[in-house]
Design a protein around this motif. Structure first.
Motif, PDB file in Angstrom:
ATOM      1  N   ILE A 120      -3.162   2.723  -3.493  1.00 30.71           N
ATOM      2  CA  ILE A 120      -1.826   3.447  -4.240  1.00 30.71           C
ATOM      3  C   ILE A 120      -2.862   3.068  -5.331  1.00 30.71           C
ATOM      4  N   VAL A 121      -3.529   4.004  -6.386  1.00 30.25           N
ATOM      5  CA  VAL A 121      -3.703   4.541  -8.045  1.00 30.25           C
ATOM      6  C   VAL A 121      -2.969   4.250  -8.856  1.00 30.25           C
ATOM      7  N   TYR A 122      -2.889   3.508  -9.544  1.00 33.49           N
ATOM      8  CA  TYR A 122      -2.270   2.863 -11.038  1.00 33.49           C
ATOM      9  C   TYR A 122      -2.624   4.574 -12.282  1.00 33.49           C
ATOM     10  N   PRO A 143      -4.540  -1.743  -1.886  1.00 32.05           N
ATOM     11  CA  PRO A 143      -4.239  -1.172  -0.122  1.00 32.05           C
ATOM     12  C   PRO A 143      -3.074  -0.591  -0.475  1.00 32.05           C
ATOM     13  N   ALA A 144      -2.056   0.131   0.155  1.00 39.42           N
ATOM     14  CA  ALA A 144      -1.060   1.263   0.531  1.00 39.42           C
ATOM     15  C   ALA A 144       0.490   0.157   0.570  1.00 39.42           C
ATOM     16  N   PHE A 145      -0.094  -0.267   1.961  1.00 33.95           N
ATOM     17  CA  PHE A 145       0.873  -1.161   2.237  1.00 33.95           C
ATOM     18  C   PHE A 145       1.156  -2.829   2.701  1.00 33.95           C
ATOM     19  N   ALA A 146       0.166  -3.374   1.257  1.00 31.89           N
ATOM     20  CA  ALA A 146       0.348  -4.474   0.866  1.00 31.89           C
ATOM     21  C   ALA A 146       1.092  -4.647  -0.332  1.00 31.89           C
ATOM     22  N   GLU A 167      -4.084   5.517  11.189  1.00 33.73           N
ATOM     23  CA  GLU A 167      -5.262   5.973  11.643  1.00 33.73           C
ATOM     24  C   GLU A 167      -6.547   5.566  11.344  1.00 33.73           C
ATOM     25  N   GLN A 168      -6.104   5.330  10.354  1.00 36.88           N
ATOM     26  CA  GLN A 168      -7.600   5.255   9.325  1.00 36.88           C
ATOM     27  C   GLN A 168      -7.169   4.094   8.364  1.00 36.88           C
ATOM     28  N   ALA A 169      -6.125   3.567   8.019  1.00 37.30           N
ATOM     29  CA  ALA A 169      -5.711   2.149   7.383  1.00 37.30           C
ATOM     30  C   ALA A 169      -5.984   1.305   7.514  1.00 37.30           C
ATOM     31  N   ILE A 170      -6.730   0.139   7.387  1.00 39.63           N
ATOM     32  CA  ILE A 170      -6.649  -0.993   7.795  1.00 39.63           C
ATOM     33  C   ILE A 170      -6.397  -2.261   7.429  1.00 39.63           C
ATOM     34  N   LEU A 171      -5.136  -2.690   7.882  1.00 41.79           N
ATOM     35  CA  LEU A 171      -3.554  -3.058   7.687  1.00 41.79           C
ATOM     36  C   LEU A 171      -4.480  -4.847   7.488  1.00 41.79           C
ATOM     37  N   SER A 172      -5.735  -5.035   6.733  1.00 40.99           N
ATOM     38  CA  SER A 172      -5.534  -6.626   7.069  1.00 40.99           C
ATOM     39  C   SER A 172      -4.782  -7.947   5.773  1.00 40.99           C
TER      40      SER A 172
END
Lengths: 268, 268
Positions: A120-122, A143-146, A167-172
Motif C-alpha cells: 500500500i502507498v500512503y 506490505p498490503a497483507f499485514a 503468486e508474488q507476495a511474500i507473507l512475512s
C-alpha cells in the motif's frame, strides 16, 4: 483501467529503456544512500557505470541532482514529480475536511492509501498531534497483507488479481499476530468484504492496531482505503467496534460520495 | 556543488533526451490536467504525438501511469520518486522537533524551503492547526523574490548567481506591497543579510505576512530558509519583531547546529 497485475506487455520498439533506467536511478537514493557515487549507484541498480554516468549527468543538467566531488544527491526538484501526482488528483480537496473531522471525533490519526502491487502507498495522512509526519507518510509503503488498509484493498480485488497477488507476495511474519497463512488470509479477506471494514490488531507492529474501510468511485469500485490507527490499550476492541468503526464508515462514505460528484474521472 | 544557475552543459553524447522528455511528461499532469490524452500531452510538452505515445506506454508498463479509454493519469507510484528525495535527506529527523516546538511557542505555522532557480520549493511544513496541508505544502513552489524565505535565500547567493537570478526572474506584482523594482529589491536583500532575517508583509498575498531566517550547513553556507507565516492583524509588527523573530532565529540556529552534526554530507 489496466489491471494492477497485468504484465503490461508493450512492443519492445515502444519501450524506452533509458526512461526506465533514469527513474530507477532516482529511486536508488534512500535514507541509507543519501548520496551516491557512480559505482555505488551501479551496484544498487545493476546498471553499468557508463550508463549510470550518463544518467547522473543528464539528471544533473536537468536540475534533479547535484554533485560534490563525485558524490551525487537528489535535489528538491524531485519533489515536483510527486507533487504532479498530488496536484493532479483532488484527493486533498475532497478528503481533507472529512479526515480532519474524523481526527477531531476520535483523537486518532487517519490515512488514505492505494494498492501498488503487493504494497500500500500512503497518499494522505492526518496526524492527531500537530506533529505532522507527512514526509514519513505520503509516498511511504507497507506490505498490503499485514495492514488493515491493505486487507481492505485486497478483499476487493477481482479474484484473478488476488490470485496474481498471492503468486508474488511474500507473507512475512512481522509480529506474533501477523497472518502468514494464505488460506487463513483468504478467509479473513472474505470476512472483511462481508463486514465492510478490516481490523488489524498488532499484525504489522506490536502495540499498534488499525481499522480500515473502502473508498469507492462513482462506479462503486474500491479505489482506496481509509484507516484509523491507534495504540493498543488506548481503545479496547469494544470501543473500536462501537465507536471508531461507525465514525470511520461515515467518513469513508462521505469521501466516496464527494468523489462520485467530482469532475475528475480518475481521482485516486 | 554546482551552481544553481550554471547551464550544466554536458556533452550532447551524454545527454539522454528520452529521460528529459519522460520527466517533462510526468510534470505535465496538474490540477487542471488530471488526465491527459496523447494529443493533450503533446500540446502541453511540445513533443510529437508518437514521442508522447511511447513515453505513455513506457510509463504505464512501469506502473507510473494508468489509462482508461485513451486518457492517462498518474499513479501513486509517482509519489515514490518524491519520497526518494525526502527519505534521502534527514530533513525531518532534524527539523521536526524544533519546528514543532516553534509552532507550540508561536501558535503559527512554520515551513522550510530551498531555492530552485527563481522559485522556492517547500521541503517541510508544520501547520498550526492539526489540519495538515502538506500536499499543498511540500513540493509546492512560490516566486522567490516575493516571499520571506525566498528573500533570505537570494540575500545569501554569491553575487554572480544573484546577477543571473535577476537576468531571468520576472518581478511580477502580486499585491500593492510586492517589491518589483530591482534596485529596491537589492537594497532590501542587503538589509536582510545584515539583519539575519527577512520580514515580508503582504508581498505575496494580502493579509499574509511572514518572517524567515537562514539555515546553514557545517561550512556556514545558507542551504535553506525557515519561516513563520501569520495573518496580518494576528501579530503586530512590534510583536513579530520582539516575539516571533527571536524564536525563529533560535529554531534556525538549532536546526543548523543539528545539521552540522549530521552524518549526511548534503542534507538539503
Amino acid at each position: 483501467m489496466s489491471s494492477k497485475y497485468s504484465n503490461n506487455l508493450i512492443k519492445s520498439a515502444d519501450f524506452i529503456q533509458s526512461l526506465e533506467r533514469g527513474l530507477s536511478v532516482i529511486q536508488s537514493f534512500s535514507t541509507e544512500h543519501s548520496t551516491l557515487t557512480v559505482s555505488e549507484a551501479a551496484a544498487i541498480t545493476n546498471l553499468s557505470r557508463p550508463a549510470i554516468r550518463r544518467i547522473f549527468l543528464t539528471l544533473e543538467s536537468l536540475g534533479y541532482l547535484t554533485s560534490d566531488n563525485g558524490r551525487y544527491a537528489l535535489t528538491a526538484k524531485v519533489l515536483s514529480l510527486g507533487y504532479a501526482y498530488l496536484s493532479s488528483k483532488n484527493i486533498w480537496e475532497i478528503a481533507h475536511d472529512p479526515m480532519d473531522e474524523l481526527v477531531k471525533q476520535t483523537g486518532e490519526s487517519t490515512s488514505i492509501s492505494v494498492l501498488d502491487h503487493d504494497e500500500i502507498v500512503y497518499v494522505a495522512r492526518i496526524h492527531t498531534k500537530r506533529i505532522m509526519t507527512m514526509s514519513l507518510g505520503v509516498g511511504s509503503r507497507l506490505p498490503a497483507f499485514a495492514t488493515s488498509m491493505g486487507q481492505v484493498l485486497l478483499a476487493h480485488l477481482p479474484s484473478e488479481e488476488l490470485e496474481e497477488y498471492f503468486e508474488q507476495a511474500i507473507l512475512s511474519s512481522y509480529t506474533n499476530h501477523t497472518i502468514t497463512d494464505k488460506k487463513q488470509l483468504i478467509k479473513q479477506l472474505e470476512q472483511i468484504r462481508k463486514n465492510g471494514w478490516s481490523l488489524a490488531e498488532q499484525q504489522f507492529e506490536e502495540g499498534l492496531s488499525s481499522v480500515a474501510a473502502p473508498i469507492t468511485n462513482r462506479n462503486g469500485e474500491v479505489i482506496a482505503a481509509i484507516n484509523i490507527s491507534t495504540h493498543t490499550g488506548r481503545n479496547s476492541r469494544k470501543e473500536i467496534k462501537e465507536k471508531l468503526i461507525p465514525l470511520l464508515l461515515q467518513t469513508a462514505q462521505k469521501i466516496s460520495e464527494d468523489l462520485a460528484r467530482s469532475p475528475h474521472p480518475m481521482n485516486l
